[in-house]
Write a protein that holds these residues in place. Structure first.
Motif, PDB file in Angstrom:
ATOM      1  N   GLU A   1       0.476  -1.232   0.012  1.00  0.00           N
ATOM      2  CA  GLU A   1      -0.279  -0.139   0.220  1.00  0.00           C
ATOM      3  C   GLU A   1       1.101   1.115  -0.318  1.00  0.00           C
ATOM      4  O   GLU A   1       1.939   1.385   0.477  1.00  0.00           O
ATOM      5  CB  GLU A   1      -0.902   0.009   1.531  1.00  0.00           C
ATOM      6  CG  GLU A   1      -1.683   1.074   1.350  1.00  0.00           C
ATOM      7  CD  GLU A   1      -2.934   0.708   2.311  1.00  0.00           C
ATOM      8  OE1 GLU A   1      -3.368   2.191   2.960  1.00  0.00           O
ATOM      9  OE2 GLU A   1      -2.748   0.177   3.144  1.00  0.00           O
TER      10      GLU A   1
ATOM     11  N   SER B   1       0.468   5.625   0.705  1.00  0.00           N
ATOM     12  CA  SER B   1      -0.642   6.238   1.530  1.00  0.00           C
ATOM     13  C   SER B   1      -0.255   8.082   1.448  1.00  0.00           C
ATOM     14  O   SER B   1       1.197   7.609   2.475  1.00  0.00           O
ATOM     15  CB  SER B   1      -1.461   5.942   2.859  1.00  0.00           C
ATOM     16  OG  SER B   1      -0.323   5.693   3.858  1.00  0.00           O
TER      17      SER B   1
ATOM     18  N   PRO C   1      -3.134  -0.659  -3.289  1.00  0.00           N
ATOM     19  CA  PRO C   1      -3.918   0.694  -3.368  1.00  0.00           C
ATOM     20  C   PRO C   1      -2.799   1.669  -3.254  1.00  0.00           C
ATOM     21  O   PRO C   1      -2.152   1.317  -2.766  1.00  0.00           O
ATOM     22  CB  PRO C   1      -4.317   0.893  -1.814  1.00  0.00           C
ATOM     23  CG  PRO C   1      -4.977  -0.869  -1.441  1.00  0.00           C
ATOM     24  CD  PRO C   1      -2.844  -1.456  -2.011  1.00  0.00           C
TER      25      PRO C   1
ATOM     26  N   ARG D   1      -3.097   5.842  -2.391  1.00  0.00           N
ATOM     27  CA  ARG D   1      -4.098   6.741  -1.566  1.00  0.00           C
ATOM     28  C   ARG D   1      -3.740   7.709  -1.261  1.00  0.00           C
ATOM     29  O   ARG D   1      -2.422   7.892  -0.602  1.00  0.00           O
ATOM     30  CB  ARG D   1      -4.419   5.873  -0.125  1.00  0.00           C
ATOM     31  CG  ARG D   1      -5.768   5.137  -0.272  1.00  0.00           C
ATOM     32  CD  ARG D   1      -6.341   4.174   0.808  1.00  0.00           C
ATOM     33  NE  ARG D   1      -7.509   3.076   0.566  1.00  0.00           N
ATOM     34  CZ  ARG D   1      -7.113   2.095   0.905  1.00  0.00           C
ATOM     35  NH1 ARG D   1      -6.219   1.281   1.595  1.00  0.00           N
ATOM     36  NH2 ARG D   1      -7.518   0.415   0.939  1.00  0.00           N
TER      37      ARG D   1
ATOM     38  N   LYS E   1      -8.798   9.485  -2.530  1.00  0.00           N
ATOM     39  CA  LYS E   1      -9.255   9.108  -3.844  1.00  0.00           C
ATOM     40  C   LYS E   1      -8.064   7.686  -3.574  1.00  0.00           C
ATOM     41  O   LYS E   1      -7.250   7.650  -2.811  1.00  0.00           O
ATOM     42  CB  LYS E   1      -8.699   9.593  -4.498  1.00  0.00           C
ATOM     43  CG  LYS E   1      -9.031  10.864  -4.469  1.00  0.00           C
ATOM     44  CD  LYS E   1     -10.284  10.585  -5.647  1.00  0.00           C
ATOM     45  CE  LYS E   1     -12.064  11.943  -5.604  1.00  0.00           C
ATOM     46  NZ  LYS E   1     -13.311  10.792  -6.213  1.00  0.00           N
ATOM     47  N   ASP E   2      -7.811   6.339  -3.900  1.00  0.00           N
ATOM     48  CA  ASP E   2      -7.697   5.819  -3.868  1.00  0.00           C
ATOM     49  C   ASP E   2      -7.363   5.052  -6.030  1.00  0.00           C
ATOM     50  O   ASP E   2      -8.490   4.868  -6.519  1.00  0.00           O
ATOM     51  CB  ASP E   2      -8.112   4.167  -3.630  1.00  0.00           C
ATOM     52  CG  ASP E   2      -6.929   2.844  -3.591  1.00  0.00           C
ATOM     53  OD1 ASP E   2      -6.175   2.780  -4.862  1.00  0.00           O
ATOM     54  OD2 ASP E   2      -7.547   1.524  -3.032  1.00  0.00           O
TER      55      ASP E   2
ATOM     56  N   GLN F   1      -8.499   2.067  -7.772  1.00  0.00           N
ATOM     57  CA  GLN F   1      -9.603   2.371  -8.076  1.00  0.00           C
ATOM     58  C   GLN F   1     -10.453   3.613  -8.614  1.00  0.00           C
ATOM     59  O   GLN F   1     -11.421   3.204  -9.781  1.00  0.00           O
ATOM     60  CB  GLN F   1     -10.903   2.799  -6.212  1.00  0.00           C
ATOM     61  CG  GLN F   1     -10.490   1.751  -5.594  1.00  0.00           C
ATOM     62  CD  GLN F   1     -10.846   0.002  -5.855  1.00  0.00           C
ATOM     63  OE1 GLN F   1     -11.626   0.141  -5.898  1.00  0.00           O
ATOM     64  NE2 GLN F   1     -10.119  -0.765  -5.513  1.00  0.00           N
TER      65      GLN F   1
ATOM     66  N   PHE G   1      -2.500  13.057  -6.995  1.00  0.00           N
ATOM     67  CA  PHE G   1      -1.225  12.257  -6.379  1.00  0.00           C
ATOM     68  C   PHE G   1       0.325  12.519  -6.614  1.00  0.00           C
ATOM     69  O   PHE G   1       0.564  12.710  -7.435  1.00  0.00           O
ATOM     70  CB  PHE G   1      -1.036  11.175  -6.675  1.00  0.00           C
ATOM     71  CG  PHE G   1      -3.009   9.831  -6.438  1.00  0.00           C
ATOM     72  CD1 PHE G   1      -2.225   8.851  -5.399  1.00  0.00           C
ATOM     73  CD2 PHE G   1      -3.967  10.591  -7.628  1.00  0.00           C
ATOM     74  CE1 PHE G   1      -4.167   8.708  -5.068  1.00  0.00           C
ATOM     75  CE2 PHE G   1      -5.143   9.664  -7.277  1.00  0.00           C
ATOM     76  CZ  PHE G   1      -5.652   9.118  -6.670  1.00  0.00           C
TER      77      PHE G   1
END
Length: 622
Positions: A175, A177, A429, A431, A435-436, A439, A461
């Motif tokens: 992940e 983040s 993911p 993130r 937002k991700d 997805q 991002f």
């Protein structure tokens, strides 16, 4: 009195300024000691004088730093295949002070060439083309190198350039983040050796996860009921002996074609499931491949010990892969010529089984899907021990595969050459700001495709880049060259961020929309927009093309060589709000204070000077 860094001039009204602060040290001029003071002390004293009261009062406090001392950036690269290795070589050389970490889920570098060990795996372009521009292997053993020799080449580069010092192997990123307050990425990593999970902070992250890295088995009903050997081509079982077995191969992309060609002679029976039609050719650029090794002669390899002889050979070979751009364009003469040539080739090679011809010839143009050189493929599928099956699979059983027409075919083993994450959606993911990305880019997501600016980054991002991701390479050129160009682009971006005190950087929404609009307009003129499914369009016939650059390899090289910095949005480190405060610092350089440094690197032997490069190199500064 001598003032360091300031030339003393009398006041315009003839008044004598107040005594200047004296430094402890003096300088000697003709035997007379002269007090020395520093320029900043002079400036501070003079500004207190009534005669200078009209000078604008500064609203900005200078940063006490040197412009030639960029901040250290903590940069994470995810993946150590071809792209990750090149990042590990080029970024430390191009980004001063970088603190680089490369996460790789496998036990060693090499990416697809580390993972794929199935029979017949080899490069379908000449080995002398599939390598770096700066550190070539002149002694490839075969014209089309097998997988292990390619793997050894990239691992050798990693050792030569000490990439392993930056590597964290058997570390799977789970992940990303974004911490908005700290402006850092938290990278969650699973240690596959210990099972432990940890998180590390980075200022910038580059994904280099590859286009076909996240392989997966197809989701057919009953697939878990099959009792025989079931493997993806990218997860080959080296202990499996195909001799005398009945096997099924699902898929007719590059891996499926190579597997079929190589296993046909060894197995008792082979069922080849090829639902989609595709153009199978003899070569990409006139260099015909073969199922058998094509060794490079000892004499030719010996001649390559002369650098100039090798350069001449390689330039002649590689130049062919930069041509033929018009074969992409709908209705072009070259496109029509290619269709006629490939059709005739297929007709000849299916001579033993001519009824297959109509079943195999695609109704779309060559290049709509990636061309696949397939030595011995057509010959293999016409043999008596092979059944070529285009009927859809209904389900798996304990002993084999049943198609929708009700026919059941028992097999000992099934090999799925069914591709991987062709949609280029991140497999974990990512993130940021609510937002991700994994997805947003899904087919049912907000964007529904990899929405990006030049394939390098995406709005929303910050401090995130993609190496060899969406729009990663052009129709022509070579993959290693394309990745070198992309990594060099990111080196420019990282130098800018480190040098100018940029806290965050991301492409603007307007610039990204313009790039998407251009891409759509360009691809509409090409055969890629015809009705075929491929990794170019995420596996959706007629879907938006995002797998290739909207133009040639030469085109993207020019675009990324001189970035359009105006297309990006920035936040700065300085709390003053002044975009130049941190960057300009105290107005000087550390280098000019270092008496041992070469402060005039621009002075060179005139015979070596190329006028096009005068004052262009980023590292040749006073």
């Amino acid at each position: 009195m001598t003032v360091e860094g300031l030339e003393q001039t009398p006041n315009t009204n003839g008044a004598t300024p107040s005594p200047l602060p004296q430094e402890a040290s003096d300088k000697s001029t003709n035997g007379v000691k002269v007090p020395v003071v520093k320029a900043e002390e002079v400036a501070e004293q003079l500004l207190k004088e009534p005669e200078f009261s009209s000078y604008p009062v500064p609203t900005l406090k200078l940063e006490n730093r040197y412009i030639d001392e960029p901040r250290q950036l903590r940069v994470a690269v995810i993946g150590a295949g071809l792209s990750g290795v090149l990042a590990g070589i080029l970024l430390p050389a191009k980004v001063p002070g970088i603190k680089l970490t490369i996460f790789e889920k496998n036990a060693d570098v090499g990416g697809t060439w580390f993972e794929n060990i199935y029979p017949g795996v080899r490069c379908d372009v000449p080995a002398h083309v599939y390598q770096t521009s700066f550190s070539p292997n002149t002694q490839w053993s075969e014209q089309f190198a097998q997988g292990r020799e390619i793997r050894d080449y990239w691992q050798g580069l990693a050792r030569k350039y000490d990439v392993y010092q930056h590597l964290q192997l058997s570390q799977k990123v789970e992940e990303l983040s974004w911490d908005e307050k700290k402006s850092v990425w938290n990278v969650k990593v699973h240690n596959l050796s210990t099972g432990e999970t940890s998180s590390q902070e980075f200022d910038f992250v580059l994904t280099a996860i590859g286009r076909f890295n996240a392989w997966k088995l197809p989701n057919y009903p009953g697939i878990n009921d099959f009792k025989g050997l079931l493997r993806h081509a990218s997860n080959w079982d080296p202990t499996f002996d195909p001799n005398g077995k009945s096997v099924a191969i699902i898929g007719n992309g590059a891996s499926g074609i190579q597997l079929t060609s190589n296993l046909q002679k060894r197995v008792k029976h082979l069922d080849h499931y090829a639902r989609n039609k595709t153009w199978v050719t003899a070569s990409f650029a006139g260099d015909d491949t073969s199922i058998e090794p094509i060794p490079i002669s000892a004499e030719l390899r010996e001649s390559f010990k002369d650098p100039q002889e090798y350069i001449k050979f390689r330039k002649g070979l590689e130049a062919k892969y930069w041509r033929g751009f018009s074969s992409w364009l709908k209705g072009s003469e070259l496109s029509q010529k290619s269709r006629a040539e490939y059709t005739e080739l297929i007709r000849k090679r299916l001579a033993k089984h001519p009824d297959l011809f109509e079943r195999i010839i695609p109704d779309f143009s060559p290049h709509c899907r990636r061309l696949t050189p397939g030595p011995n493929y057509f010959e293999a599928i016409t043999e008596d021990n092979v059944e070529y099956i285009q009927t859809r699979i209904a389900r798996f059983t304990a002993t084999g595969i049943e198609t929708v027409d009700g026919k059941h075919r028992p097999v000992d083993a099934v090999f799925c050459a069914t591709g991987a994450n062709v949609d280029l959606v991140p497999p974990f993911p990512i993130r940021a700001l609510g937002k991700d990305l994994s997805q947003l880019w899904r087919q049912d997501g907000e964007f529904g495709f990899p929405y990006s600016y030049l394939g390098t980054a995406t709005p929303g991002f910050p401090n995130l880049g993609f190496v060899h991701g969406p729009h990663g390479s052009g129709r022509s050129g070579t993959v290693p060259h394309s990745v070198e160009v992309q990594v060099s682009f990111f080196a420019k971006l990282l130098r800018k961020v480190a040098r100018e005190g940029i806290r965050t950087v991301q492409p603007s929404r307007a610039a990204t929309d313009d790039f998407v609009a251009y891409s759509d307009a360009f691809f509409a003129t090409t055969v890629l927009s015809e009705n075929c499914s491929s990794w170019y369009n995420g596996g959706r016939a007629g879907g938006r093309i995002h797998g290739l650059w909207p133009g040639s390899a030469a085109h993207v090289t020019i675009v990324l060589r001189d970035p359009r910095w105006e297309d990006w949005e920035y936040e700065y480190l300085s709390e003053s709000g002044n975009r130049l405060a941190w960057y300009f610092g105290n107005g000087s350089t550390r280098k000019e204070e270092d008496l041992s440094s070469d402060i005039t690197p621009y002075i060179k032997d005139p015979a070596t000077v190329d006028l096009r490069d005068v004052h262009e190199s980023w590292w040749g500064l006073p």
